[in-house]
Design a protein around this motif. Structure first.
Motif, PDB file in Angstrom:
ATOM      1  N   TRP A  48      30.373  34.400  46.200  1.00  0.00           N
ATOM      2  CA  TRP A  48      30.352  35.127  44.932  1.00  0.00           C
ATOM      3  C   TRP A  48      31.742  35.141  44.295  1.00  0.00           C
ATOM      4  CZ3 TRP A  48      29.765  37.237  49.764  1.00  0.00           C
ATOM      5  CH2 TRP A  48      30.794  38.079  50.216  1.00  0.00           C
ATOM      6  N   GLN A  49      31.803  35.641  43.067  1.00  0.00           N
ATOM      7  CA  GLN A  49      33.063  35.796  42.353  1.00  0.00           C
ATOM      8  C   GLN A  49      33.281  37.264  42.028  1.00  0.00           C
ATOM      9  OE1 GLN A  49      33.292  33.217  38.941  1.00  0.00           O
ATOM     10  NE2 GLN A  49      33.337  31.357  40.165  1.00  0.00           N
ATOM     11  N   ALA A  50      34.537  37.624  41.785  1.00  0.00           N
ATOM     12  CA  ALA A  50      34.872  38.998  41.426  1.00  0.00           C
ATOM     13  C   ALA A  50      36.061  39.000  40.482  1.00  0.00           C
ATOM     14  CB  ALA A  50      35.190  39.820  42.672  1.00  0.00           C
ATOM     15  N   HIS A  51      36.125  40.029  39.674  1.00  0.00           N
ATOM     16  CA  HIS A  51      37.218  40.188  38.719  1.00  0.00           C
ATOM     17  C   HIS A  51      37.700  41.626  38.771  1.00  0.00           C
ATOM     18  CE1 HIS A  51      39.641  39.665  35.117  1.00  0.00           C
ATOM     19  NE2 HIS A  51      39.097  40.768  34.613  1.00  0.00           N
ATOM     20  N   SER A  52      39.008  41.835  38.874  1.00  0.00           N
ATOM     21  CA  SER A  52      39.554  43.186  38.950  1.00  0.00           C
ATOM     22  C   SER A  52      40.569  43.425  37.841  1.00  0.00           C
ATOM     23  CB  SER A  52      40.222  43.431  40.312  1.00  0.00           C
ATOM     24  OG  SER A  52      41.407  42.669  40.427  1.00  0.00           O
ATOM     25  N   VAL A  53      40.601  44.672  37.379  1.00  0.00           N
ATOM     26  CA  VAL A  53      41.592  45.128  36.408  1.00  0.00           C
ATOM     27  C   VAL A  53      42.199  46.406  36.960  1.00  0.00           C
ATOM     28  CG1 VAL A  53      42.048  45.895  34.055  1.00  0.00           C
ATOM     29  CG2 VAL A  53      40.294  44.157  34.479  1.00  0.00           C
ATOM     30  N   TRP A 110      38.768  36.070  41.531  1.00  0.00           N
ATOM     31  CA  TRP A 110      38.747  35.296  42.760  1.00  0.00           C
ATOM     32  C   TRP A 110      37.316  34.945  43.147  1.00  0.00           C
ATOM     33  CZ3 TRP A 110      39.767  40.513  42.635  1.00  0.00           C
ATOM     34  CH2 TRP A 110      38.895  41.355  43.339  1.00  0.00           C
ATOM     35  N   GLU A 111      37.209  34.012  44.076  1.00  0.00           N
ATOM     36  CA  GLU A 111      35.925  33.607  44.644  1.00  0.00           C
ATOM     37  C   GLU A 111      35.963  33.887  46.137  1.00  0.00           C
ATOM     38  OE1 GLU A 111      32.936  29.745  44.546  1.00  0.00           O
ATOM     39  OE2 GLU A 111      35.102  29.409  44.483  1.00  0.00           O
ATOM     40  N   THR A 112      34.878  34.444  46.649  1.00  0.00           N
ATOM     41  CA  THR A 112      34.767  34.662  48.088  1.00  0.00           C
ATOM     42  C   THR A 112      33.822  33.632  48.675  1.00  0.00           C
ATOM     43  OG1 THR A 112      35.186  37.039  47.913  1.00  0.00           O
ATOM     44  CG2 THR A 112      34.084  36.265  49.906  1.00  0.00           C
ATOM     45  N   LEU A 113      34.334  32.865  49.615  1.00  0.00           N
ATOM     46  CA  LEU A 113      33.567  31.826  50.301  1.00  0.00           C
ATOM     47  C   LEU A 113      33.319  32.270  51.740  1.00  0.00           C
ATOM     48  CD1 LEU A 113      35.818  28.834  49.163  1.00  0.00           C
ATOM     49  CD2 LEU A 113      33.703  29.580  48.075  1.00  0.00           C
ATOM     50  N   MET A 114      32.276  31.761  52.331  1.00  0.00           N
ATOM     51  CA  MET A 114      32.005  32.038  53.735  1.00  0.00           C
ATOM     52  C   MET A 114      32.360  30.797  54.542  1.00  0.00           C
ATOM     53  SD  MET A 114      31.097  35.122  53.489  1.00  0.00           S
ATOM     54  CE  MET A 114      30.725  35.404  55.211  1.00  0.00           C
ATOM     55  N   LEU A 115      33.384  30.902  55.371  1.00  0.00           N
ATOM     56  CA  LEU A 115      33.811  29.807  56.232  1.00  0.00           C
ATOM     57  C   LEU A 115      33.430  30.138  57.666  1.00  0.00           C
ATOM     58  CD1 LEU A 115      37.408  29.102  54.813  1.00  0.00           C
ATOM     59  CD2 LEU A 115      35.220  28.096  54.102  1.00  0.00           C
ATOM     60  N   PRO A 145      34.418  35.675  55.735  1.00  0.00           N
ATOM     61  CA  PRO A 145      34.719  35.657  54.306  1.00  0.00           C
ATOM     62  C   PRO A 145      36.137  35.184  54.043  1.00  0.00           C
ATOM     63  CG  PRO A 145      34.719  37.908  55.121  1.00  0.00           C
ATOM     64  CD  PRO A 145      34.214  37.050  56.238  1.00  0.00           C
ATOM     65  N   TYR A 146      36.275  34.362  53.010  1.00  0.00           N
ATOM     66  CA  TYR A 146      37.584  33.826  52.632  1.00  0.00           C
ATOM     67  C   TYR A 146      37.739  33.984  51.119  1.00  0.00           C
ATOM     68  CZ  TYR A 146      41.402  30.550  51.782  1.00  0.00           C
ATOM     69  OH  TYR A 146      42.587  29.999  51.381  1.00  0.00           O
ATOM     70  N   ARG A 147      38.837  34.582  50.710  1.00  0.00           N
ATOM     71  CA  ARG A 147      39.069  34.870  49.284  1.00  0.00           C
ATOM     72  C   ARG A 147      40.017  33.843  48.672  1.00  0.00           C
ATOM     73  NH1 ARG A 147      40.796  40.786  46.901  1.00  0.00           N
ATOM     74  NH2 ARG A 147      42.110  40.100  45.187  1.00  0.00           N
ATOM     75  N   ARG A 148      39.547  33.170  47.616  1.00  0.00           N
ATOM     76  CA  ARG A 148      40.341  32.141  46.939  1.00  0.00           C
ATOM     77  C   ARG A 148      40.592  32.566  45.495  1.00  0.00           C
ATOM     78  NH1 ARG A 148      39.197  26.707  44.463  1.00  0.00           N
ATOM     79  NH2 ARG A 148      36.986  27.217  44.543  1.00  0.00           N
ATOM     80  N   THR A 149      41.854  32.715  45.109  1.00  0.00           N
ATOM     81  CA  THR A 149      42.216  33.160  43.768  1.00  0.00           C
ATOM     82  C   THR A 149      41.908  32.081  42.739  1.00  0.00           C
ATOM     83  OG1 THR A 149      43.987  34.544  44.669  1.00  0.00           O
ATOM     84  CG2 THR A 149      44.103  34.005  42.323  1.00  0.00           C
ATOM     85  N   ASP A 165      43.868  53.407  37.298  1.00  0.00           N
ATOM     86  CA  ASP A 165      42.453  53.115  37.146  1.00  0.00           C
ATOM     87  C   ASP A 165      42.250  51.701  37.660  1.00  0.00           C
ATOM     88  OD1 ASP A 165      42.280  55.514  35.885  1.00  0.00           O
ATOM     89  OD2 ASP A 165      41.938  54.720  33.887  1.00  0.00           O
ATOM     90  N   GLU A 166      41.241  51.494  38.478  1.00  0.00           N
ATOM     91  CA  GLU A 166      40.944  50.150  38.979  1.00  0.00           C
ATOM     92  C   GLU A 166      39.456  49.894  38.849  1.00  0.00           C
ATOM     93  OE1 GLU A 166      41.626  47.219  42.847  1.00  0.00           O
ATOM     94  OE2 GLU A 166      42.247  49.325  42.925  1.00  0.00           O
ATOM     95  N   GLU A 167      39.120  48.747  38.293  1.00  0.00           N
ATOM     96  CA  GLU A 167      37.725  48.357  38.133  1.00  0.00           C
ATOM     97  C   GLU A 167      37.529  46.965  38.708  1.00  0.00           C
ATOM     98  OE1 GLU A 167      34.221  48.290  34.731  1.00  0.00           O
ATOM     99  OE2 GLU A 167      36.324  48.183  34.119  1.00  0.00           O
ATOM    100  N   ILE A 168      36.505  46.816  39.525  1.00  0.00           N
ATOM    101  CA  ILE A 168      36.148  45.512  40.101  1.00  0.00           C
ATOM    102  C   ILE A 168      34.709  45.217  39.725  1.00  0.00           C
ATOM    103  CG2 ILE A 168      35.928  44.126  42.193  1.00  0.00           C
ATOM    104  CD1 ILE A 168      37.910  45.984  43.548  1.00  0.00           C
ATOM    105  N   GLU A 169      34.469  44.015  39.234  1.00  0.00           N
ATOM    106  CA  GLU A 169      33.112  43.576  38.910  1.00  0.00           C
ATOM    107  C   GLU A 169      32.805  42.316  39.696  1.00  0.00           C
ATOM    108  OE1 GLU A 169      33.340  43.248  34.609  1.00  0.00           O
ATOM    109  OE2 GLU A 169      32.235  45.137  34.409  1.00  0.00           O
ATOM    110  N   TRP A 170      31.638  42.293  40.357  1.00  0.00           N
ATOM    111  CA  TRP A 170      31.192  41.140  41.135  1.00  0.00           C
ATOM    112  C   TRP A 170      30.082  40.409  40.378  1.00  0.00           C
ATOM    113  CZ3 TRP A 170      32.366  45.879  43.272  1.00  0.00           C
ATOM    114  CH2 TRP A 170      33.319  45.893  44.300  1.00  0.00           C
ATOM    115  N   SER A 171      30.049  39.100  40.503  1.00  0.00           N
ATOM    116  CA  SER A 171      29.042  38.316  39.777  1.00  0.00           C
ATOM    117  C   SER A 171      28.850  36.955  40.440  1.00  0.00           C
ATOM    118  CB  SER A 171      29.475  38.117  38.314  1.00  0.00           C
ATOM    119  OG  SER A 171      30.689  37.374  38.257  1.00  0.00           O
TER     120      SER A 171
END
Length: 280
Positions: A45-50, A68-73, A77-81, A253-259
């Motif tokens: 999946w992908q995520a975006h934070s502010v 960033w994108e989270t991949l499963m290796l 889980p592995y996070r790639r910016t 304030d922190e907001e994270i959206e996953w998509s």
């Protein structure tokens, strides 16, 4: 033998009463939530934070954005910016990310069966420890059924809760729950959390450097159904003030959206679609 109408009425009434028992609703929703987190290993999946840092008057001092994108290796889980502050990575940054991914891939490939087994067991222990405190909610909170509502067009039950006077938590993480009150919107069809709201009622402290979160901090967490089979995070909003260490104050304030949840397969890309030219 067929039950008579009176028996059916009693059964239906009992089922309705059980369904609206806030403690049973919360217990079942916690079980479903933890099951889905286990099954996330099949997805990417992908995520975006502010993240906004605020001054003492609530004015924005700085803003940090990241995608960033989270991949499963190999089940991990592995996070790639992908982007920083609204801009794609430069060719040099892309090469750096790719090198980091290659190193992690080589490390996992070189594992022996025993090393892999040990890694998976340790990851499972961490997951169980991180989520164990949720199972204490029905024992620590006075829960109240508030009625029916809808979230994104789906029928939900609404349950509110506050710490029970004199309640004692079993785990360190659960102790922090005793300083939080909140509300859950539980999907009627799946018993999943469609929305959770929480607010701290006292100062919460944790960590080696004594990070502190002041009373009045708020959290909103939303989930969505993916592929008609699982519920995954959709949005997280955190607002509050506190302190890190003895000097540094913080308010943010922190907001994270996953998509873009996708079922992971051998066709899932784990390298840039267009690798940058080394001469760029």
């Amino acid at each position: 033998m067929r039950p008579d109408s009176r028996t059916l009425l009693v059964l239906i009434t009992a089922a309705a009463a059980w369904a609206q028992d806030p403690y049973e609703l919360v217990r079942r929703s916690i079980a479903q939530d933890q099951l889905d987190w286990v099954r996330m290993k099949d997805y990417t999946w992908q995520a975006h934070s502010v993240e906004k840092s605020l001054d003492s008057h609530g004015r924005v001092q700085s803003t940090k954005r990241e995608t960033w994108e989270t991949l499963m290796l190999d089940g991990q889980p592995y996070r790639r910016t992908l982007e920083r502050d609204g801009r794609p990575l430069t060719p040099e940054e892309q090469r750096s990310e790719q090198k980091r991914l290659d190193r992690e891939t080589r490390r996992l490939t070189a594992e022996t069966p025993a090393e892999k087994q040990r890694r998976m067991e340790e990851a499972e222990k961490r997951r169980r420890r991180e989520f164990a405190f949720l199972s204490e909610i029905p024992d620590l909170f006075d829960l109240r059924f508030e009625g029916d509502s809808t979230v994104d067009g789906r029928a939900v039950w609404v349950v509110s809760g506050a710490p029970r006077p004199g309640a004692r938590a079993k785990s360190g993480d659960a102790k922090m729950l005793l300083k939080v009150r909140g509300r859950m919107w539980i999907d009627k069809a799946t018993y999943q959390w469609a929305r959770v709201e929480g607010e701290t009622t006292d100062t919460i402290s944790w960590g080696l450097f004594l990070a502190r979160l002041n009373a009045g901090a708020k959290m909103v967490f939303e989930q969505t159904e993916v592929n008609s089979e699982l519920w995954f995070p959709k949005r997280l909003l955190l607002t509050g003030s506190g302190r890190v260490g003895l000097v540094k104050r913080l308010a943010q304030d922190e907001e994270i959206e996953w998509s873009n949840y996708r079922k992971f397969s051998v066709d899932s890309k784990i390298v840039p679609d267009q690798p940058p030219n080394p001469k760029d």
